[in-house]
Scaffold this active site. Sequence first.
Site, PDB file in Angstrom:
ATOM      1  N   SER A  53       0.831  -1.206   0.000  1.00 52.80           N
ATOM      2  CA  SER A  53       0.000   0.000   0.000  1.00 52.80           C
ATOM      3  C   SER A  53       0.869   1.261   0.000  1.00 52.80           C
ATOM      4  CB  SER A  53      -0.953  -0.043   1.194  1.00 52.80           C
ATOM      5  OG  SER A  53      -1.964   0.923   1.069  1.00 52.80           O
TER       6      SER A  53
ATOM      7  N   GLU B 174      -9.705  -4.615  -5.974  1.00 53.08           N
ATOM      8  CA  GLU B 174      -9.344  -3.373  -5.286  1.00 53.08           C
ATOM      9  C   GLU B 174      -9.119  -2.227  -6.271  1.00 53.08           C
ATOM     10  OE1 GLU B 174      -5.530  -2.790  -3.414  1.00 53.08           O
ATOM     11  OE2 GLU B 174      -4.855  -4.749  -4.133  1.00 53.08           O
TER      12      GLU B 174
ATOM     13  N   HIS C 150      -7.436  -5.613  -0.424  1.00 52.30           N
ATOM     14  CA  HIS C 150      -6.261  -4.761  -0.473  1.00 52.30           C
ATOM     15  C   HIS C 150      -5.181  -5.246   0.490  1.00 52.30           C
ATOM     16  CE1 HIS C 150      -3.845  -1.115  -0.569  1.00 52.30           C
ATOM     17  NE2 HIS C 150      -3.964  -1.002   0.745  1.00 52.30           N
TER      18      HIS C 150
END
Length: 258
Positions: A87, A181, A211
């Site tokens: 991320s 996602e 995610h």
Amino acid sequence: MAPGLPDPSAGAVLYFHGGAFVSGGIGTHRRCVSALSRTSRKPVLSVAYRQFPATHLGGSVRDGVFAYRWLLAHGYPAERIVFAGDSAGGYLSFSVALDAIAAGLPAPAGVVGISPLLDWDCTDKQVHANLRRDAYIPGRRLPTLYQLIAPVAGPLDPELSPINRDLQGLPPVLLQVAGSEVLRCDAEAMSRRLAAAGVDCTLQIWDGQIHAFPVLAGLLPEAMAALIEAGSFIQEATARPRRAVTDLTGPPDMEATA
């Protein structure tokens, strides 16, 4: 570094945790980092980089470059170091690599981006089919996040998005992303730009996942399967001839795990 780690010549993984640049840390990602250490057969240096409000986006990136300099200064050859992150940490794995290369440091052996955020311009994400399918990331809030953590208030700076930078100096890349996602948009676009820049890139799209699902190692079988794939990529990327090591130093808070 923790005692009893292998000879630095064996290499290491430099890991950046996720958390939208405002949360998360080496504790929240310890299980994932430990699993990646096992699958890659490498020690992993997990970086507690500064986050907002302690710093803005640029400060987080500088801490990452500092951690890379620390590894180089302690005898870890660049061709045995792979950057990885999930991320926001995926953003850092690319931005730190690009900033390090721009500063004259040797490129690492590889980059692993797990559900990475790579483009602050959300135009394509706002019309992507996954905008409403993503159960984790509120895609419409990403521009607000940028305004919060950007180094300077005002219009979007394209150079803060790794996808817009000169990618030709990057090493081989592995991108792992969940099928539903919203950041799948970034991963697919980055894979195309890496290919255009002549950079070897493998894009893995994992259906039925969320995610940054590899962070759930030990809880989801698919998470461990993804980390096995990442570990194999790291082993292959680091199986290359050695180069000279640059002697450079520095301090953020970091932790290693074997």
